[in-house]
Design a protein around this motif. Structure first.
Motif, PDB file in Angstrom:
ATOM      1  N   MET A  75       0.849  -1.167   0.000  1.00  0.00           N
ATOM      2  CA  MET A  75       0.000   0.000   0.000  1.00  0.00           C
ATOM      3  C   MET A  75       0.896   1.232   0.000  1.00  0.00           C
ATOM      4  N   SER A  76       0.496   2.248  -0.754  1.00  0.00           N
ATOM      5  CA  SER A  76       1.280   3.476  -0.782  1.00  0.00           C
ATOM      6  C   SER A  76       0.439   4.643  -0.262  1.00  0.00           C
ATOM      7  N   SER A  77       1.126   5.662   0.199  1.00  0.00           N
ATOM      8  CA  SER A  77       0.443   6.859   0.700  1.00  0.00           C
ATOM      9  C   SER A  77      -0.229   7.582  -0.449  1.00  0.00           C
ATOM     10  N   GLN A  78      -1.189   8.410  -0.109  1.00  0.00           N
ATOM     11  CA  GLN A  78      -1.943   9.135  -1.134  1.00  0.00           C
ATOM     12  C   GLN A  78      -2.397  10.471  -0.564  1.00  0.00           C
ATOM     13  N   VAL A  79      -2.316  11.493  -1.358  1.00  0.00           N
ATOM     14  CA  VAL A  79      -2.860  12.799  -0.987  1.00  0.00           C
ATOM     15  C   VAL A  79      -3.710  13.281  -2.148  1.00  0.00           C
ATOM     16  N   LEU A  80      -4.945  13.651  -1.856  1.00  0.00           N
ATOM     17  CA  LEU A  80      -5.843  14.211  -2.862  1.00  0.00           C
ATOM     18  C   LEU A  80      -6.175  15.640  -2.468  1.00  0.00           C
ATOM     19  N   GLY A  81      -6.105  16.525  -3.407  1.00  0.00           N
ATOM     20  CA  GLY A  81      -6.519  17.898  -3.159  1.00  0.00           C
ATOM     21  C   GLY A  81      -8.030  18.019  -3.257  1.00  0.00           C
ATOM     22  N   PRO A  82      -8.563  19.194  -2.930  1.00  0.00           N
ATOM     23  CA  PRO A  82      -9.999  19.420  -3.052  1.00  0.00           C
ATOM     24  C   PRO A  82     -10.484  19.070  -4.461  1.00  0.00           C
ATOM     25  N   GLY A  83     -11.583  18.350  -4.521  1.00  0.00           N
ATOM     26  CA  GLY A  83     -12.140  17.960  -5.818  1.00  0.00           C
ATOM     27  C   GLY A  83     -11.454  16.755  -6.442  1.00  0.00           C
ATOM     28  N   GLY A  84     -10.440  16.204  -5.768  1.00  0.00           N
ATOM     29  CA  GLY A  84      -9.693  15.082  -6.324  1.00  0.00           C
ATOM     30  C   GLY A  84     -10.429  13.765  -6.189  1.00  0.00           C
ATOM     31  N   GLY A  85      -9.929  12.780  -6.897  1.00  0.00           N
ATOM     32  CA  GLY A  85     -10.484  11.440  -6.842  1.00  0.00           C
ATOM     33  C   GLY A  85     -11.146  11.039  -8.146  1.00  0.00           C
ATOM     34  N   ARG A  86     -11.151   9.736  -8.381  1.00  0.00           N
ATOM     35  CA  ARG A  86     -11.791   9.188  -9.586  1.00  0.00           C
ATOM     36  C   ARG A  86     -13.293   9.407  -9.483  1.00  0.00           C
ATOM     37  N   ARG A  87     -13.914   9.724 -10.620  1.00  0.00           N
ATOM     38  CA  ARG A  87     -15.356   9.982 -10.662  1.00  0.00           C
ATOM     39  C   ARG A  87     -16.055   8.915 -11.508  1.00  0.00           C
ATOM     40  N   PRO A  88     -16.503   7.818 -10.866  1.00  0.00           N
ATOM     41  CA  PRO A  88     -17.209   6.783 -11.617  1.00  0.00           C
ATOM     42  C   PRO A  88     -18.622   7.210 -12.044  1.00  0.00           C
ATOM     43  N   ALA A  89     -19.124   8.270 -11.449  1.00  0.00           N
ATOM     44  CA  ALA A  89     -20.417   8.864 -11.800  1.00  0.00           C
ATOM     45  C   ALA A  89     -20.326  10.345 -11.466  1.00  0.00           C
ATOM     46  N   PRO A  90     -21.143  11.167 -12.087  1.00  0.00           N
ATOM     47  CA  PRO A  90     -21.057  12.610 -11.825  1.00  0.00           C
ATOM     48  C   PRO A  90     -21.243  12.989 -10.358  1.00  0.00           C
ATOM     49  N   THR A  91     -21.956  12.166  -9.596  1.00  0.00           N
ATOM     50  CA  THR A  91     -22.236  12.502  -8.197  1.00  0.00           C
ATOM     51  C   THR A  91     -21.344  11.753  -7.213  1.00  0.00           C
ATOM     52  N   LEU A  92     -20.334  11.029  -7.709  1.00  0.00           N
ATOM     53  CA  LEU A  92     -19.434  10.251  -6.846  1.00  0.00           C
ATOM     54  C   LEU A  92     -17.984  10.639  -7.089  1.00  0.00           C
ATOM     55  N   ALA A  93     -17.216  10.774  -6.023  1.00  0.00           N
ATOM     56  CA  ALA A  93     -15.768  10.985  -6.125  1.00  0.00           C
ATOM     57  C   ALA A  93     -15.102   9.991  -5.180  1.00  0.00           C
ATOM     58  N   MET A  94     -14.340   9.048  -5.746  1.00  0.00           N
ATOM     59  CA  MET A  94     -13.642   8.053  -4.945  1.00  0.00           C
ATOM     60  C   MET A  94     -12.415   8.709  -4.320  1.00  0.00           C
ATOM     61  N   LYS A  95     -12.337   8.694  -3.008  1.00  0.00           N
ATOM     62  CA  LYS A  95     -11.217   9.305  -2.289  1.00  0.00           C
ATOM     63  C   LYS A  95     -10.182   8.263  -1.893  1.00  0.00           C
ATOM     64  N   VAL A  96     -10.623   7.081  -1.460  1.00  0.00           N
ATOM     65  CA  VAL A  96      -9.750   5.936  -1.201  1.00  0.00           C
ATOM     66  C   VAL A  96     -10.371   4.771  -1.953  1.00  0.00           C
ATOM     67  N   GLU A  97      -9.648   4.263  -2.933  1.00  0.00           N
ATOM     68  CA  GLU A  97     -10.167   3.184  -3.786  1.00  0.00           C
ATOM     69  C   GLU A  97     -10.358   1.895  -2.985  1.00  0.00           C
ATOM     70  N   PRO A  98     -11.333   1.065  -3.387  1.00  0.00           N
ATOM     71  CA  PRO A  98     -11.628  -0.154  -2.643  1.00  0.00           C
ATOM     72  C   PRO A  98     -10.457  -1.128  -2.519  1.00  0.00           C
ATOM     73  N   ASP A  99      -9.522  -1.109  -3.450  1.00  0.00           N
ATOM     74  CA  ASP A  99      -8.393  -2.037  -3.397  1.00  0.00           C
ATOM     75  C   ASP A  99      -7.154  -1.438  -2.740  1.00  0.00           C
ATOM     76  N   ALA A 100      -7.249  -0.190  -2.269  1.00  0.00           N
ATOM     77  CA  ALA A 100      -6.085   0.492  -1.709  1.00  0.00           C
ATOM     78  C   ALA A 100      -5.878   0.224  -0.220  1.00  0.00           C
ATOM     79  N   ALA A 101      -6.937  -0.189   0.474  1.00  0.00           N
ATOM     80  CA  ALA A 101      -6.861  -0.378   1.930  1.00  0.00           C
ATOM     81  C   ALA A 101      -7.960  -1.346   2.351  1.00  0.00           C
ATOM     82  N   ALA A 102      -8.098  -1.577   3.639  1.00  0.00           N
ATOM     83  CA  ALA A 102      -9.152  -2.449   4.157  1.00  0.00           C
ATOM     84  C   ALA A 102     -10.491  -1.728   4.194  1.00  0.00           C
ATOM     85  N   PHE A 103     -10.511  -0.468   3.781  1.00  0.00           N
ATOM     86  CA  PHE A 103     -11.728   0.329   3.717  1.00  0.00           C
ATOM     87  C   PHE A 103     -11.680   1.168   2.455  1.00  0.00           C
ATOM     88  N   ALA A 104     -12.796   1.769   2.104  1.00  0.00           N
ATOM     89  CA  ALA A 104     -12.881   2.674   0.962  1.00  0.00           C
ATOM     90  C   ALA A 104     -13.576   3.944   1.427  1.00  0.00           C
TER      91      ALA A 104
END
Length: 147
Positions: A1-30
């Motif tokens: 696992m590696s560290s991650q920093v997201l700025g405001p508005g960051g993260g993958r957007r799988p839908a217009p109303t969703l922003a993934m901040k910690v991906e499901p495969d990155a840790a024991a939580f999302a």
């Protein structure tokens, strides 16, 4: 696992109303941020059999249905939904709402799948199959429940 920093508005957007901040495969939580439009009904009431969720209201007003009881929460409120608890949520207000969701990875995959099915215009049986695939039961709740 590696560290991650997201700025405001960051993260993958799988839908217009969703922003993934910690991906499901990155840790024991999302972690993801979800936007609820004014009057948005939210998902059908359901019960996760293996996944836990916590919702932190960032903005607006969110009505949470927990085992048949409705509680409306404003910014700064935190709601824990352990596996096995029937729940749903909605935005009852005329203003947008935003929640930060911390969950086990399976629930995040379900949310992404639901958004994909809705974009395709999937029917109720296909949506019910997706819930079952993610060890989640749709439940009947009393009339007047947020949905």
């Amino acid at each position: 696992m590696s560290s991650q920093v997201l700025g405001p508005g960051g993260g993958r957007r799988p839908a217009p109303t969703l922003a993934m901040k910690v991906e499901p495969d990155a840790a024991a939580f999302a972690v993801f941020e979800s936007e609820l439009a004014p009057g948005a009904p939210g998902p059908a009431p359901h019960r996760h059999l293996v996944d836990d969720e916590a919702f932190y209201v960032l903005a607006g007003s969110v009505a949470f249905l927990l085992d048949g009881e409705v509680t409306t929460c404003g910014p700064g409120s935190c709601v824990l939904v352990p596996r096995g608890v029937a729940h749903g949520f909605a935005n009852p207000s005329a203003e947008p709402a935003r929640v930060l969701v911390v969950t086990t990875p399976g629930a995040t995959r379900l949310v992404e799948g639901l958004h994909a099915l809705r974009r395709r215009g999937a029917g109720p049986e296909e949506i019910a199959d997706l819930y079952r695939h993610h060890d989640t039961e749709l439940v009947a709740m009393p009339s007047g429940s947020p949905r």
